[in-house]
Design an enzyme around this catalytic site. Structure first.
Site, short mmCIF file in Angstrom:
data_model
loop_
_atom_site.label_atom_id
_atom_site.label_comp_id
_atom_site.label_asym_id
_atom_site.label_seq_id
_atom_site.Cartn_x
_atom_site.Cartn_y
_atom_site.Cartn_z
N GLU A 1 -36.80 -19.40 8.23
CA GLU A 1 -37.44 -18.23 7.64
C GLU A 1 -37.06 -18.27 6.15
OE1 GLU A 1 -37.48 -13.37 7.92
OE2 GLU A 1 -35.60 -14.48 7.85
N ASP B 1 -32.56 -17.71 10.49
CA ASP B 1 -32.94 -16.45 9.86
C ASP B 1 -32.45 -16.37 8.42
OD1 ASP B 1 -33.90 -13.61 10.11
OD2 ASP B 1 -31.79 -13.23 9.66
#
Length: 500
Positions: free
Chosen positions: A486, A433
């Site tokens: 990401e 993330d």
């Protein structure tokens, strides 16, 4: 070793502000007549309790010393010999001929309410962590730090108990606390292992499923902190925050064909179709409660399979305090959230996914962590896992803290976490993330609110090296697993292993 008829304090009650207050004149008078080592035990600030407690040889005689708050009388079980109280203290001492007491001995005591207790003395056991493991940990090269850190049930010389280990280099004293000792950090102080910053203690007689935390006294300020275990493998359900000692894994995996195929898979070119799901909101029970991992293993997996997907991507299942965060503010980097069940239940979920031909990807958050006082933030009273300077150590937008990737032990903590999910839970890949926030020192910052690297640029060189090692280690040790970023900028090849 907690008297059965004492009231057990909750972790919230056990924040022990009283032990951060000045000593009373009575205590000072008593401790003033003792040597420095004994005085530090009484004042709960000794870094090496084994130097004082346990069995020792002095001037040709053997001496056994124990610190047992609330005890009235204490005996050696094997010999029946009585330990005498040092006046005005909760220290008890016996001395006699060498060889009178076995190497591993038990203490029996009567508390002030008349309760009888017996246990092996934790301070008659040698260090349990191998020096080589500590060396690798200090260099940031221990790929399986979770095997030595945290809480682990084991047997020493045939005596069952739990070994606790914690990294807190700026602590003056660390104690293990839990229901078993009335959440009193004086009762089970740990030993420091040289200059490693690692504290350890084997407590005989304890077993899996007990609650525990660590009580940490900062060396510089004397502040006493109550912290949960960074390497905890299971936690209480929120809002409670204690760690739970977990048994070694015993799930009987049935995904051998899947794991073999994964190792041989052409992961760079094989097609995949991913269904993303947040387990807490995908579906609820009629009463609004969470589905268990075992229920999801059937309901979610059957649904995803019927739609033709090849993989399920789980929003973070790592333990977290706030439901609304969807798991993106992690406090337990080694623990599946207890909202849906136990770690064994989560293994069942992954196993059934694989048996049904569905891969499992996990959103993993090594970019930041929340400021909750019971977890990683200022862990030992210092900026340990984060940077001291908020221009490097804080995400202004998210109100979270940024890992210090340049510190070996922090990098080790995160890399071991990645391998833990791939190895222990058979996760097929990690979706990392907020990678952009890791790569750029000026990410979402105003001019003047960030510090450049040593070359004057905005690249976070330590984070770049961390991501490079992450790719090398995970794809090297677990071939066929996926690394997904990401990444909202144009930074190239952030998930590419260095050998390609």
């Amino acid at each position: 070793m907690v008297p059965s008829n004492l009231r057990v304090l909750s972790p919230a009650e056990a924040c022990v502000p009283h032990r951060n207050q000045p000593l009373t004149s009575e205590t000072e008078a008593v401790s003033g007549h003792l040597d420095e080592g004994l005085r530090r035990i009484i004042e709960a600030r000794h870094h090496d309790p084994f130097a004082v407690l346990g069995r020792h040889r002095y001037s040709g005689e053997e001496r056994v010393r124990a610190f047992l708050p609330d005890a009235e009388e204490v005996w050696l079980t094997e010999t029946g010999a009585r330990l005498e109280r040092l006046p005005g203290t909760d220290l008890f001492e016996w001395h006699g001929a060498p060889g009178s007491v076995p190497e591993r001995y038990r203490l029996r005591w009567r508390d002030r309410d008349g309760g009888e207790h017996e246990a092996y003395d934790p301070y008659c056991f040698p260090p349990q962590l191998p020096d080589f493991d500590l060396h690798l940990f200090g260099e940031g090269r221990h790929r399986h730090a979770y095997r030595i850190m945290g809480a682990h049930p084991l047997s020493v010389d045939g005596i069952a108990g739990v070994r606790f280990a914690l990294w807190a280099p700026n602590a003056e004293r660390v104690g293990v606390v839990g229901d078993f000792n009335a959440w009193d950090g004086r009762r089970h102080p740990m030993r420091i292992r040289g200059s490693t910053g690692v504290w350890e203690l084997f407590i005989p007689g304890l077993a899996a499923q007990i609650l525990y935390k660590f009580e940490i006294r900062n060396r510089r300020t004397g502040a006493v902190l109550l912290k949960t275990d960074p390497y905890g493998r299971r936690f209480e359900q929120r809002p409670a925050t204690a760690a739970i000692v977990e048994d070694p894994p015993h799930h009987d995996w049935g995904d051998e064909e899947w794991m073999q195929a994964r190792r041989e898979r052409d992961w760079l070119h094989a097609p995949m179709s991913v269904y993303e799901a947040h387990l807490g909101s995908w579906r609820r029970r009629d009463d609004g409660g969470f589905l268990t991992y075992r229920e999801l293993a059937h309901e979610l997996v059957d649904y995803v399979k019927s739609l033709g997907y090849t993989h399920i991507e789980l929003l973070p299942v790592t333990e977290h305090p706030l439901d609304a965060s969807w798991g993106y503010q992690t406090t337990g980097f080694y623990a599946p959230t207890s909202r849906h069940g136990s770690p064994e239940d989560f293994r069942y979920f992954v196993d059934r996914c694989h048996r049904e031909g569905i891969g499992v990807l996990l959103d993993w958050v090594p970019g930041h962590f929340p400021k909750d006082g019971y977890a990683l933030a200022r862990f030992d009273g210092s900026a340990l896992y984060e940077h001291e300077d908020p221009r490097r150590g804080e995400h202004r937008d998210w109100g979270t803290l940024i890992f210090n990737y340049g510190r070996n032990e922090v990098r080790n903590f995160l890399l071991s976490s990645a391998l833990y999910w791939l190895e222990e839970f058979h996760i097929d890949g990690l979706r990392v993330d907020a990678v952009a926030s890791m790569l750029y020192l000026d990410y979402s910052r105003r001019p003047g609110d960030w510090l450049p690297n040593l070359y004057g640029g905005n690249e976070n060189l330590e984070a770049i090296e961390f991501l490079r090692q992450l790719n090398q280690i995970t794809l090297g040790q677990q071939p066929g697993t996926l690394m997904i970023a990401e990444e909202s900028t144009a930074w190239p090849q952030v998930t590419r292993p260095t050998w390609l």
